[in-house]
Motif scaffolding. Sequence first.
Motif, PDB file in Angstrom:
ATOM      1  N   VAL A   1      22.987  11.485  -0.978  1.00  0.00           N
ATOM      2  CA  VAL A   1      22.143  12.578  -0.499  1.00  0.00           C
ATOM      3  C   VAL A   1      20.773  12.415  -1.149  1.00  0.00           C
ATOM      4  CG1 VAL A   1      21.806  15.084  -0.384  1.00  0.00           C
ATOM      5  CG2 VAL A   1      24.100  14.108  -0.116  1.00  0.00           C
ATOM      6  N   LEU A   2      19.745  12.430  -0.322  1.00  0.00           N
ATOM      7  CA  LEU A   2      18.379  12.156  -0.751  1.00  0.00           C
ATOM      8  C   LEU A   2      17.567  13.444  -0.680  1.00  0.00           C
ATOM      9  CD1 LEU A   2      17.986   8.864   1.345  1.00  0.00           C
ATOM     10  CD2 LEU A   2      19.080   9.168  -0.891  1.00  0.00           C
TER      11      LEU A   2
ATOM     12  N   LEU B   1      14.151  21.426  -3.341  1.00  0.00           N
ATOM     13  CA  LEU B   1      14.913  21.662  -4.570  1.00  0.00           C
ATOM     14  C   LEU B   1      14.334  22.840  -5.345  1.00  0.00           C
ATOM     15  CD1 LEU B   1      17.088  20.764  -6.620  1.00  0.00           C
ATOM     16  CD2 LEU B   1      15.401  19.154  -7.539  1.00  0.00           C
ATOM     17  N   VAL B   2      13.027  22.905  -5.376  1.00  0.00           N
ATOM     18  CA  VAL B   2      12.327  23.976  -6.098  1.00  0.00           C
ATOM     19  C   VAL B   2      11.210  24.537  -5.215  1.00  0.00           C
ATOM     20  CG1 VAL B   2      12.825  23.263  -8.464  1.00  0.00           C
ATOM     21  CG2 VAL B   2      10.945  22.186  -7.222  1.00  0.00           C
TER      22      VAL B   2
ATOM     23  N   ARG C   1      20.879  24.028  -6.749  1.00  0.00           N
ATOM     24  CA  ARG C   1      21.600  23.542  -7.928  1.00  0.00           C
ATOM     25  C   ARG C   1      23.101  23.523  -7.702  1.00  0.00           C
ATOM     26  NH1 ARG C   1      19.375  26.799 -13.019  1.00  0.00           N
ATOM     27  NH2 ARG C   1      19.286  28.444 -11.455  1.00  0.00           N
ATOM     28  N   GLU C   2      23.593  24.527  -6.978  1.00  0.00           N
ATOM     29  CA  GLU C   2      25.033  24.587  -6.713  1.00  0.00           C
ATOM     30  C   GLU C   2      25.482  23.392  -5.870  1.00  0.00           C
ATOM     31  OE1 GLU C   2      23.531  28.620  -7.709  1.00  0.00           O
ATOM     32  OE2 GLU C   2      22.873  27.031  -6.346  1.00  0.00           O
ATOM     33  N   LEU C   3      24.682  23.038  -4.860  1.00  0.00           N
ATOM     34  CA  LEU C   3      25.033  21.900  -4.026  1.00  0.00           C
ATOM     35  C   LEU C   3      24.923  20.596  -4.813  1.00  0.00           C
ATOM     36  CD1 LEU C   3      25.849  20.738  -1.329  1.00  0.00           C
ATOM     37  CD2 LEU C   3      23.456  20.844  -0.592  1.00  0.00           C
ATOM     38  N   LEU C   4      23.911  20.473  -5.655  1.00  0.00           N
ATOM     39  CA  LEU C   4      23.804  19.293  -6.508  1.00  0.00           C
ATOM     40  C   LEU C   4      25.055  19.134  -7.366  1.00  0.00           C
ATOM     41  CD1 LEU C   4      20.129  19.282  -7.828  1.00  0.00           C
ATOM     42  CD2 LEU C   4      21.286  17.368  -6.732  1.00  0.00           C
ATOM     43  N   GLY C   5      25.514  20.237  -7.957  1.00  0.00           N
ATOM     44  CA  GLY C   5      26.702  20.181  -8.799  1.00  0.00           C
ATOM     45  C   GLY C   5      27.942  19.789  -8.022  1.00  0.00           C
TER      46      GLY C   5
ATOM     47  N   GLU D   1      22.369  27.887   0.504  1.00  0.00           N
ATOM     48  CA  GLU D   1      23.429  28.720  -0.073  1.00  0.00           C
ATOM     49  C   GLU D   1      24.722  28.567   0.727  1.00  0.00           C
ATOM     50  OE1 GLU D   1      22.030  32.593  -2.328  1.00  0.00           O
ATOM     51  OE2 GLU D   1      21.245  32.574  -0.285  1.00  0.00           O
ATOM     52  N   GLY D   2      25.821  28.349   0.019  1.00  0.00           N
ATOM     53  CA  GLY D   2      27.123  28.228   0.663  1.00  0.00           C
ATOM     54  C   GLY D   2      27.387  26.869   1.287  1.00  0.00           C
ATOM     55  N   ARG D   3      26.447  25.938   1.186  1.00  0.00           N
ATOM     56  CA  ARG D   3      26.646  24.599   1.747  1.00  0.00           C
ATOM     57  C   ARG D   3      27.401  23.732   0.745  1.00  0.00           C
ATOM     58  NH1 ARG D   3      25.302  25.757   7.042  1.00  0.00           N
ATOM     59  NH2 ARG D   3      23.503  27.166   6.951  1.00  0.00           N
ATOM     60  N   ASP D   4      28.234  22.840   1.268  1.00  0.00           N
ATOM     61  CA  ASP D   4      29.055  22.014   0.395  1.00  0.00           C
ATOM     62  C   ASP D   4      29.094  20.578   0.901  1.00  0.00           C
ATOM     63  OD1 ASP D   4      30.715  22.053   2.601  1.00  0.00           O
ATOM     64  OD2 ASP D   4      32.214  23.378   1.702  1.00  0.00           O
ATOM     65  N   PRO D   5      29.702  19.657   0.145  1.00  0.00           N
ATOM     66  CA  PRO D   5      29.762  18.264   0.581  1.00  0.00           C
ATOM     67  C   PRO D   5      30.420  18.074   1.945  1.00  0.00           C
ATOM     68  CG  PRO D   5      30.237  18.393  -1.753  1.00  0.00           C
ATOM     69  CD  PRO D   5      30.182  19.806  -1.246  1.00  0.00           C
ATOM     70  N   ALA D   6      31.418  18.893   2.270  1.00  0.00           N
ATOM     71  CA  ALA D   6      32.084  18.767   3.572  1.00  0.00           C
ATOM     72  C   ALA D   6      31.098  19.028   4.703  1.00  0.00           C
ATOM     73  CB  ALA D   6      33.262  19.733   3.657  1.00  0.00           C
ATOM     74  N   TRP D   7      30.225  20.011   4.529  1.00  0.00           N
ATOM     75  CA  TRP D   7      29.210  20.295   5.551  1.00  0.00           C
ATOM     76  C   TRP D   7      28.235  19.131   5.670  1.00  0.00           C
ATOM     77  CZ3 TRP D   7      23.844  21.325   4.873  1.00  0.00           C
ATOM     78  CH2 TRP D   7      23.194  21.720   6.058  1.00  0.00           C
ATOM     79  N   LEU D   8      27.837  18.543   4.541  1.00  0.00           N
ATOM     80  CA  LEU D   8      26.948  17.388   4.594  1.00  0.00           C
ATOM     81  C   LEU D   8      27.629  16.196   5.252  1.00  0.00           C
ATOM     82  CD1 LEU D   8      25.196  17.585   1.111  1.00  0.00           C
ATOM     83  CD2 LEU D   8      24.177  18.031   3.339  1.00  0.00           C
TER      84      LEU D   8
END
Length: 245
Positions: A22-23, A30-31, A108-112, A219-226
């Motif tokens: 993920v780029l 990000l900010v 940050r949550e998605l990065l983690g 918000e609420g996005r996760d690796p499965a969505w990506l």
Amino acid sequence: MSDAPPAQADRHPLPHPLPQAVLWDMDGTLVDTEPYWFEAEFALVAEHGGTWSEDQARSLVGSDLRESARRLRTEGGVDLVIDDVVAELLRRVVDAVRREVPWRPGARELLGALGEAGVPCALVTMSWEVLARELVAALPEGTFAAVVTGDAVRRGKPAPDPYLEAARRLGVEPSRCVALEDSTTGVTSALAAGVPTVGIPCVVELEARPGLVRVASLEGRDPAWLAAVAAGAAGDEGASRPVRR
């Protein structure tokens, strides 16, 4: 190039394979640093007796810093050489970030979550290394496996070079990655590199384009969505209006 390791796939049985990487764009994605850039531009122009408008500031979102400096000289009357304009902008924005890092919702949550899933991330920004270093230092060590900055590429966004360079450094196929962007300039760069792209508007609207999935927030996005984005199975949510907090 090889697929994700079997162990990664076993831990995450998904309808679609996880992206190879993920780029991430930085400013506005990000900010939420765009207000810091706007403040720096207006202050610098005012100090040199020129004028600058909100529309002009918005038109620079996502641009290479040298191009921004050129326009501040020619349109805003800033009487400095281009490298000094860039240095002044960076100094002011770095100072603001040191006072407060304005993370965008869900970033940050998605990065983690991507780190836990074993998906490498790269930072792909037109800001220069001095600012990117401040943001990277505010995250856990190893969050980004590669960092590509505006002073490290010959052609900045909207050219595809920054995203192609990030994929090269990670050893992945651009078409099997996902890019996260907030600006038309950045989206153009990522799509030109062949990267499926998520657009998260911040201060500028994003028009519908092939290969672009627009959302209001991470918000609420996760690796499965990506994974669905990478597979072309995620729907465009039409978030063309900027979302700010």
